[in-house]
Structures are given as C-alpha cells and as structure tokens.
Design a protein around this motif. Structure first.
Motif, PDB file in Angstrom:
ATOM      1  N   ARG A  16      39.560  26.091  39.713  1.00  0.00           N
ATOM      2  CA  ARG A  16      39.618  25.787  41.154  1.00  0.00           C
ATOM      3  C   ARG A  16      39.412  27.045  41.999  1.00  0.00           C
ATOM      4  NH1 ARG A  16      44.023  22.472  39.481  1.00  0.00           N
ATOM      5  NH2 ARG A  16      43.459  20.252  39.582  1.00  0.00           N
ATOM      6  N   ILE A  17      39.953  28.158  41.533  1.00  0.00           N
ATOM      7  CA  ILE A  17      39.818  29.421  42.267  1.00  0.00           C
ATOM      8  C   ILE A  17      38.348  29.793  42.408  1.00  0.00           C
ATOM      9  CG2 ILE A  17      40.159  31.923  42.019  1.00  0.00           C
ATOM     10  CD1 ILE A  17      42.963  31.232  40.887  1.00  0.00           C
ATOM     11  N   PHE A  18      37.602  29.721  41.321  1.00  0.00           N
ATOM     12  CA  PHE A  18      36.188  30.108  41.374  1.00  0.00           C
ATOM     13  C   PHE A  18      35.354  29.060  42.098  1.00  0.00           C
ATOM     14  CE2 PHE A  18      37.695  33.023  38.181  1.00  0.00           C
ATOM     15  CZ  PHE A  18      36.924  34.157  38.399  1.00  0.00           C
ATOM     16  N   LYS A  19      35.694  27.802  41.933  1.00  0.00           N
ATOM     17  CA  LYS A  19      34.928  26.756  42.625  1.00  0.00           C
ATOM     18  C   LYS A  19      35.093  26.878  44.135  1.00  0.00           C
ATOM     19  CE  LYS A  19      31.969  23.609  41.966  1.00  0.00           C
ATOM     20  NZ  LYS A  19      30.715  23.985  41.276  1.00  0.00           N
ATOM     21  N   VAL A  28      48.784  38.514  30.579  1.00  0.00           N
ATOM     22  CA  VAL A  28      47.452  38.026  30.923  1.00  0.00           C
ATOM     23  C   VAL A  28      47.303  38.022  32.442  1.00  0.00           C
ATOM     24  CG1 VAL A  28      47.262  36.621  28.842  1.00  0.00           C
ATOM     25  CG2 VAL A  28      48.198  35.608  30.936  1.00  0.00           C
ATOM     26  N   LEU A  29      46.074  37.973  32.890  1.00  0.00           N
ATOM     27  CA  LEU A  29      45.793  37.976  34.316  1.00  0.00           C
ATOM     28  C   LEU A  29      46.494  36.812  35.011  1.00  0.00           C
ATOM     29  CD1 LEU A  29      41.948  38.717  34.180  1.00  0.00           C
ATOM     30  CD2 LEU A  29      43.736  40.306  34.931  1.00  0.00           C
ATOM     31  N   THR A  30      47.030  37.074  36.174  1.00  0.00           N
ATOM     32  CA  THR A  30      47.692  36.044  36.972  1.00  0.00           C
ATOM     33  C   THR A  30      46.666  35.307  37.820  1.00  0.00           C
ATOM     34  OG1 THR A  30      48.075  37.513  38.853  1.00  0.00           O
ATOM     35  CG2 THR A  30      49.751  37.506  37.098  1.00  0.00           C
ATOM     36  N   LEU A  31      47.081  34.206  38.418  1.00  0.00           N
ATOM     37  CA  LEU A  31      46.183  33.473  39.315  1.00  0.00           C
ATOM     38  C   LEU A  31      45.789  34.336  40.503  1.00  0.00           C
ATOM     39  CD1 LEU A  31      47.708  29.867  39.326  1.00  0.00           C
ATOM     40  CD2 LEU A  31      45.739  30.730  38.033  1.00  0.00           C
ATOM     41  N   ALA A  32      46.716  35.139  40.993  1.00  0.00           N
ATOM     42  CA  ALA A  32      46.395  36.034  42.115  1.00  0.00           C
ATOM     43  C   ALA A  32      45.320  37.041  41.706  1.00  0.00           C
ATOM     44  CB  ALA A  32      47.650  36.755  42.596  1.00  0.00           C
ATOM     45  N   GLU A  33      45.390  37.517  40.471  1.00  0.00           N
ATOM     46  CA  GLU A  33      44.377  38.471  39.989  1.00  0.00           C
ATOM     47  C   GLU A  33      43.033  37.783  39.794  1.00  0.00           C
ATOM     48  OE1 GLU A  33      47.121  41.786  37.711  1.00  0.00           O
ATOM     49  OE2 GLU A  33      46.817  39.837  36.748  1.00  0.00           O
ATOM     50  N   TYR A  34      43.052  36.522  39.357  1.00  0.00           N
ATOM     51  CA  TYR A  34      41.796  35.774  39.264  1.00  0.00           C
ATOM     52  C   TYR A  34      41.210  35.536  40.656  1.00  0.00           C
ATOM     53  CZ  TYR A  34      41.932  34.797  34.242  1.00  0.00           C
ATOM     54  OH  TYR A  34      41.914  34.917  32.873  1.00  0.00           O
ATOM     55  N   VAL A  72      28.747  40.879  33.817  1.00  0.00           N
ATOM     56  CA  VAL A  72      29.857  41.602  33.211  1.00  0.00           C
ATOM     57  C   VAL A  72      30.747  40.587  32.503  1.00  0.00           C
ATOM     58  CG1 VAL A  72      29.909  43.508  34.875  1.00  0.00           C
ATOM     59  CG2 VAL A  72      31.307  41.452  35.283  1.00  0.00           C
ATOM     60  N   ALA A  73      31.567  41.081  31.593  1.00  0.00           N
ATOM     61  CA  ALA A  73      32.582  40.244  30.946  1.00  0.00           C
ATOM     62  C   ALA A  73      33.951  40.849  31.244  1.00  0.00           C
ATOM     63  CB  ALA A  73      32.340  40.167  29.440  1.00  0.00           C
ATOM     64  N   ILE A  74      34.930  39.992  31.487  1.00  0.00           N
ATOM     65  CA  ILE A  74      36.282  40.443  31.811  1.00  0.00           C
ATOM     66  C   ILE A  74      37.263  39.755  30.873  1.00  0.00           C
ATOM     67  CG2 ILE A  74      38.043  40.654  33.600  1.00  0.00           C
ATOM     68  CD1 ILE A  74      35.846  40.402  35.688  1.00  0.00           C
ATOM     69  N   THR A  75      38.093  40.538  30.198  1.00  0.00           N
ATOM     70  CA  THR A  75      39.063  39.967  29.268  1.00  0.00           C
ATOM     71  C   THR A  75      40.298  39.465  30.009  1.00  0.00           C
ATOM     72  OG1 THR A  75      40.402  41.942  28.822  1.00  0.00           O
ATOM     73  CG2 THR A  75      38.317  41.738  27.616  1.00  0.00           C
ATOM     74  N   CYS A  76      41.140  38.740  29.288  1.00  0.00           N
ATOM     75  CA  CYS A  76      42.364  38.203  29.888  1.00  0.00           C
ATOM     76  C   CYS A  76      43.345  39.303  30.250  1.00  0.00           C
ATOM     77  CB  CYS A  76      43.022  37.207  28.948  1.00  0.00           C
ATOM     78  SG  CYS A  76      43.458  37.871  27.323  1.00  0.00           S
ATOM     79  N   ASN A  78      46.617  27.025  32.224  1.00  0.00           N
ATOM     80  CA  ASN A  78      46.296  26.953  33.655  1.00  0.00           C
ATOM     81  C   ASN A  78      44.793  27.077  33.922  1.00  0.00           C
ATOM     82  OD1 ASN A  78      46.022  29.647  32.993  1.00  0.00           O
ATOM     83  ND2 ASN A  78      47.106  30.423  34.798  1.00  0.00           N
ATOM     84  N   LEU A  79      43.968  26.649  32.950  1.00  0.00           N
ATOM     85  CA  LEU A  79      42.521  26.750  33.124  1.00  0.00           C
ATOM     86  C   LEU A  79      42.045  25.970  34.346  1.00  0.00           C
ATOM     87  CD1 LEU A  79      39.833  27.817  32.045  1.00  0.00           C
ATOM     88  CD2 LEU A  79      39.682  25.767  30.597  1.00  0.00           C
ATOM     89  N   GLU A  80      42.649  24.815  34.599  1.00  0.00           N
ATOM     90  CA  GLU A  80      42.265  24.030  35.779  1.00  0.00           C
ATOM     91  C   GLU A  80      42.462  24.844  37.060  1.00  0.00           C
ATOM     92  OE1 GLU A  80      43.906  19.928  35.842  1.00  0.00           O
ATOM     93  OE2 GLU A  80      44.608  20.481  33.835  1.00  0.00           O
ATOM     94  N   ASP A  81      43.577  25.533  37.165  1.00  0.00           N
ATOM     95  CA  ASP A  81      43.851  26.335  38.356  1.00  0.00           C
ATOM     96  C   ASP A  81      42.852  27.482  38.494  1.00  0.00           C
ATOM     97  OD1 ASP A  81      46.133  24.804  39.006  1.00  0.00           O
ATOM     98  OD2 ASP A  81      47.356  25.974  37.622  1.00  0.00           O
TER      99      ASP A  81
END
Length: 371
Positions: free
Chosen positions: A106-109, A67-73, A266-270, A100-103
């Motif tokens: 936070r990235i998008f916020k 799945v996508l990493t935090l760095a990729e998010y 757009v939609a992006i999958t995990c 890690n939904l909270e993390d």
C-alpha cells in the motif's frame, strides 16, 4: 528497443504519474546522458520454505538487526519516487511470508509505483492473493524451473512446489493480476528454458529468465560461457513474451540493452543495505544511515556499474565475476560492505571513496572495465 518487452508497460503507462516518470527518464538518458532510477528491488525477508540450489540470499543474515519498519518503507518509497522510480519488485527469501506485506505494498502503491512480486507460490491462497491485489499488487511471477515436476522440485528443494505453482496460476489470474513464470538460467541447460518459454507462449503467460550467479547457494556453479550468452540471446529473440535479464534489461531508458545495476535499478535488503542488484552482493550504504539518492550516486561511481555492459555483470562478465563476485565467497555472510571488499580500495576506486557526492552520475563509459 521493443517496448512490448517492458514487463510492466500494460498497466504502468495507464497511470499518468508513471508515464511522466518514464518520459523523464528517457529524456534524461537521450538528451543529457544521465541515469535515472527506474526500479527498486526489495528483499523484505531472507526466510523461505524452499532450499533452492541457486538461492542468491543463502548467506544473507539478519542477525540482531531489526527489519525495516513501515515508516522506513515510506521513506524509501518517497525518496524513490522523487528520484524517478516507477516500479518496485518484492523478492526473497519468500516475500509472501512477510506478515505486513500488504501494508508495504500500500505504501508504494500510494506513491504510484507499479508493484510486482516474485514468489515460489508455496504460500499462495486465494484469500492472500485477493488481499495483496486489493493492497495494490499489479503483477506476480511464480518461480518454476522445469515442466518436469521431479526436476523442478529437486532444483527448488521443496517437494510439491511444482503443483503449488500450477494451482496458483489460475487463482492469480482470476484475481486480476498479471501472471508470469520466473526461472533461473543455468549454463548448459537450454532445453528446459525452451520448453518453459513455449509453455508461456501457449498459455498467455509472461516469462522471465534471470541469471544464476556464483553467490549464496550457487557459489560453485560453473561460469557461463560465450556460447551460453549467445543461447540466451537467441531465446530472447525467439520468444517475445520472454524477458531475459542476462542479455540486458527488458527495457532501458537508453533504448539499448545494458546492465541496469546502480544506473536504473537498486536492491534494498530488509535490513536497509543498498546493492546494485540482488546478484551483486556489495553494499554501498544503508538507508537507515544515509539518503537513498546519495547511496545510489556512490554506487554509480563504482567502475563496474559505470560501464555499459550489454549483459548481466554477475552472471556473464568474466572480469567482474573473477574480480568482484568470487572474492565474496570467502566471507561468512552477505552482503559485504564495499569498504571491506578486498578489490575495492582507495587506490583501485578513488571515485568511490570520494567524500563529496557528485550532483549526478557521470556519463557511463564503454571501455570494457569502466571508469
């Protein structure tokens, strides 16, 4: 266009950076006739506790992919913000199952996104809601299909889901979230949507009516008729708190109802696949291999996304459904790469297969089938 119908407007415009993105998108649409990415839908997992009859991701498989990493998010959020996106919505699967939904929130916020989640409510606890709110979650939509507990739980495939949602509503409100109910529009079942819309009006809840598409677990659903479309239109006119996706997005930079797929959304999958929306299971690229903007521009050259349809393509456009949605049922897994779709070829979509990306979207066409 009624700005009151824009689901995020109350808090979104309170952030000057989001307000700037809104104004930029409007000016680009009205003066330059150019599209601007506005919303990113993210499917951070395909896992879910329920077995909904209309589950759009029932054929999505992670396989051996990570799945996508935090760095990729972080990269997605940075790219999306530069492109003008102001809202991100986490869908499922069930997003509250993501550890890690909270993390991720936070990235998008931190990039000044308005952050929403659509959840079945089964995993909601006060502690979780409080942590998600602290991380930056602004809005939550709880999935509910009927005010009849038996009918709802049968459609959702989880006994007790109705009670979970009803218990979650006050908890989410008390923790400071905008709260709404999200339901899926099945053709021929108007009365339960009227009841849900009236319930939301009486209880100061937002309401979101999304379209059922013949994908995933709903591949055998009967196609919607023009009468169904008119019924959905009437619902949107009658209930001001109700945003109805199948009759055009609640807010568009062009100030008219139109399908936003690959124009403003757009939609992006995990796993990183980029779709026009979560109901159009055609991947136009992967963010692990190419920049998001390049993929968005490519998707925007697809004839179906270039046309200014006033309704959801996957749910109400018969040509699109027959030509592009129905063939996906023959595949074991979704999403399907555009190069693998039987009706997307160099002959039928020469612009889509162009090696050189255009500097920006071409103006949308209105000829019914697009470019």
């Amino acid at each position: 266009m009624d700005l009151k119908r824009y689901y995020a407007k109350a808090r979104a415009v309170s952030d000057p950076r989001i307000l700037y993105r809104v104004l930029r998108g409007i000016l680009r649409a009205l003066l330059l006739r150019k599209n601007t990415l506005r919303s990113i839908h993210i499917l951070p997992t395909f896992d879910c506790q329920a077995r909904c009859k209309m589950c759009a991701v029932a054929k999505f498989r992670k396989g051996d992919q990570d799945v996508l990493t935090l760095a990729e998010y972080e990269s997605i959020a940075d790219q999306g913000a530069r492109m003008g996106a102001l809202a991100v919505t986490f869908l499922g699967g069930e997003p509250l199952l993501v550890e890690n939904l909270e993390d991720i929130i936070r990235i998008f916020k931190a990039r000044h996104f308005f952050v929403s989640a659509v959840t079945n409510g089964i995993a909601v606890t006060r502690d979780l809601v409080r942590r998600l709110r602290s991380a930056g979650l602004d809005s939550i939509y709880l999935s509910l299909e009927s005010l009849d507990e038996r009918v709802n739980d049968q459609v959702r495939g989880f006994k007790g889901q109705y009670q979970k949602v009803m218990a979650a509503i006050p908890v989410c409100r008390e923790e400071g979230l905008q709260v709404g109910l999200c339901t899926v529009f099945f053709p021929g079942e108007l009365q339960r949507y009227v009841e849900l819309a009236e319930y939301c009006e009486k209880n100061d809840l937002r309401a979101y009516l999304s379209t059922v598409a013949a994908v995933g677990a709903a591949e055998d659903v009967r196609p919607a008729s023009e009468e169904d479309y008119e019924q959905a239109m009437e619902l949107s006119r009658r209930y001001p708190r109700l945003a109805v996706d199948c009759v055009g997005w609640a807010f568009s930079y062009s100030f008219r109802p139109r399908c936003p797929a690959a124009k403003e959304k757009v939609a992006i999958t995990c796993c990183g696949d980029v779709l026009g929306c979560s109901l159009n299971h055609i991947s136009f690229g992967n963010v692990r291999q190419e920049p998001l903007e390049r993929i968005w521009r490519r998707a925007g050259r697809f004839s179906q996304f270039r046309k200014n349809s006033d309704r959801c393509l996957a749910g109400f456009d018969s040509y699109h459904i027959e030509t592009y949605v129905a063939p996906i049922a023959s595949f074991d897994q979704s999403p399907v790469r555009y190069q693998d779709h039987p009706n997307i070829t160099r002959e039928t979509e020469p612009d889509l297969f162009s090696e050189e990306d255009e500097s920006m979207h071409q103006p949308a066409t209105d000829d019914g089938r697009g470019g």
